[in-house]
Design an enzyme around this catalytic site. Structure first.
Site, PDB file in Angstrom:
ATOM      1  CB  CYS A 158     -14.447   1.143  -0.317  1.00  0.00           C
ATOM      2  SG  CYS A 158     -13.910   2.854  -0.239  1.00  0.00           S
ATOM      3  CG  HIS A 188      -8.399   0.263  -3.096  1.00  0.00           C
ATOM      4  ND1 HIS A 188      -7.625  -0.835  -2.773  1.00  0.00           N
ATOM      5  CD2 HIS A 188      -9.061   0.595  -1.950  1.00  0.00           C
ATOM      6  CE1 HIS A 188      -7.815  -1.135  -1.501  1.00  0.00           C
ATOM      7  NE2 HIS A 188      -8.684  -0.291  -0.980  1.00  0.00           N
ATOM      8  NE  ARG A 243      -3.927   0.557   1.868  1.00  0.00           N
ATOM      9  CZ  ARG A 243      -5.174   0.672   2.356  1.00  0.00           C
ATOM     10  NH1 ARG A 243      -5.400   1.382   3.438  1.00  0.00           N
ATOM     11  NH2 ARG A 243      -6.190   0.088   1.761  1.00  0.00           N
ATOM     12  NE  ARG A 267     -10.381  -5.192  -0.048  1.00  0.00           N
ATOM     13  CZ  ARG A 267      -9.619  -4.209   0.418  1.00  0.00           C
ATOM     14  NH1 ARG A 267     -10.177  -3.179   1.017  1.00  0.00           N
ATOM     15  NH2 ARG A 267      -8.306  -4.213   0.254  1.00  0.00           N
ATOM     16  CD  GLN A 273     -12.972  -1.648  -1.229  1.00  0.00           C
ATOM     17  OE1 GLN A 273     -12.173  -1.580  -0.310  1.00  0.00           O
ATOM     18  NE2 GLN A 273     -14.191  -2.152  -1.079  1.00  0.00           N
ATOM     19  CG  ASP A 322     -13.597   6.212  -1.188  1.00  0.00           C
ATOM     20  OD1 ASP A 322     -13.553   6.020   0.049  1.00  0.00           O
ATOM     21  OD2 ASP A 322     -12.570   6.266  -1.893  1.00  0.00           O
TER      22      ASP A 322
END
Ligand code: CP
Ligand code: NVA
Length: 304
Positions: free
Chosen positions: A261, A128, A101, A289, A131, A222
């Site tokens: 998310c 992402h 990340r 996830r 996700q 988001d």
């Protein structure tokens, strides 16, 4: 066999569909996969905070019989103490995979170029992809078929919006992104999604007025302020106010579900009541996830 998963484009539309099918199988019959990553160690190199990504990868890898090692890199950017290439070369002698990340997508491409082991994007400033896999897995469970489903992402044109566009286009979902002009998603990813959509029969579009949404099956939002953003938070909140995911937007579009998310900012990008309502899929997304990522790892390690 793909080595890395940095953008999601490493997998074809058919392979991406295959990932979701494998995720469903492994979710239903976990015992079949409990030793799949036995003897494998995977490093999780994180420059930014995480709850869901960290937990779902760590627990997920454990359930596949592998070992996850969390390397907290919040205090210093990767590449400062030694080059990113040397990080990659060192990791390659100890571990079988790198989950990262990062602030800059470039860090991922540099790691992947120099590592002998798979590299997975666990969020960067542009994308992402893990996700999006979990999100479409959640919709596949909910609706059965993804082809022709109408999903609108509403808010800041960020990493999550880009991955929803790319993966959605691959899976035949009609994806609309609604943002203010100033905070639009990037043309680079919209163009790539358009090319994919032309292959799969999906449609993708970017709009700027909430009243252009039309009928939708699913509304997604988001945070308005992403990690590491240089944009002013107060300016974002002022400009994005009319783009809040709320009960009025649900009623006007006829949407059957809303998604987020997480982390959620209640009564900012989504109303608290809507987030807690039974049409919100946020906790299913969080749960999935793990399953989507495990399918990805099974694939990258040729362990399915
Ligand atoms: N959705 C998501 O990636 O959450 P975290 O930032 O907590 O990992
Ligand atoms: N767009 C958000 C997603 C967090 C999971 C961010 O990058 O901070």
């Amino acid at each position: 066999m793909q080595k890395d998963y940095l953008t999601g484009l490493e997998f074809s539309p058919a392979q991406t569909e295959g990932l979701l099918d494998l995720a469903l199988l492994a979710k239903q019959q976990p015992e079949k996969f409990q030793h799949a990553l036995s003897g494998k160690s995977i490093v999780m190199l994180f420059e930014k905070p995480s709850l869901r990504t960290r937990m779902s990868f760590e627990v997920g890898i454990q359930r596949l019989g592998g070992q996850a090692i969390y390397l907290d890199h919040k205090d210093e950017r990767i590449g400062v103490r030694e080059s990113i290439a040397d990080y990659a070369r060192n990791f390659s002698v100890w571990v079988h995979g790198i989950i990262a990340r990062v602030f800059a997508h470039q860090t991922l491409t540099e790691l992947a170029k120099n590592a002998r082991v798979p590299v997975v994007n666990a969020l960067c400033e542009k994308l992402h992809p893990c996700q999006a896999l979990a999100d479409y897995l959640s919709l596949k469970e909910t609706y059965g078929n993804l082809k022709g489903l109408k999903l609108a992402y509403v808010g800041d044109g960020n990493n999550v919006s880009h991955s929803l566009l790319l993966v959605g286009a691959m899976l035949g979902v009609n994806v609309t992104v609604l943002t203010p002009q100033k905070y639009a998603c990037k043309a680079e990813w919209l163009d790539k999604a358009q090319t994919l959509a032309a292959q799969t029969g999906a449609t993708v579009r970017l709009i700027h007025q909430p009243n252009q949404l039309g009928q939708q099956d699913v509304l997604y939002t988001d945070t308005w302020v992403s990690m590491g953003e240089s944009k002013s938070a107060s300016e974002l909140e002022r400009v994005l106010k009319p783009y809040q995911l709320n009960e009025t937007m649900v009623a006007e579009t006829g949407a059957g579900h809303v998604m987020h998310c997480q982390p959620a900012h209640r009564d900012v990008e989504i109303t608290s009541a809507l987030f807690d309502s039974n049409i919100c899929l946020a906790m299913r997304q969080a749960e999935n996830r793990l399953h989507a990522q495990n399918a990805l790892l099974l694939n990258l390690f040729n362990a399915a």
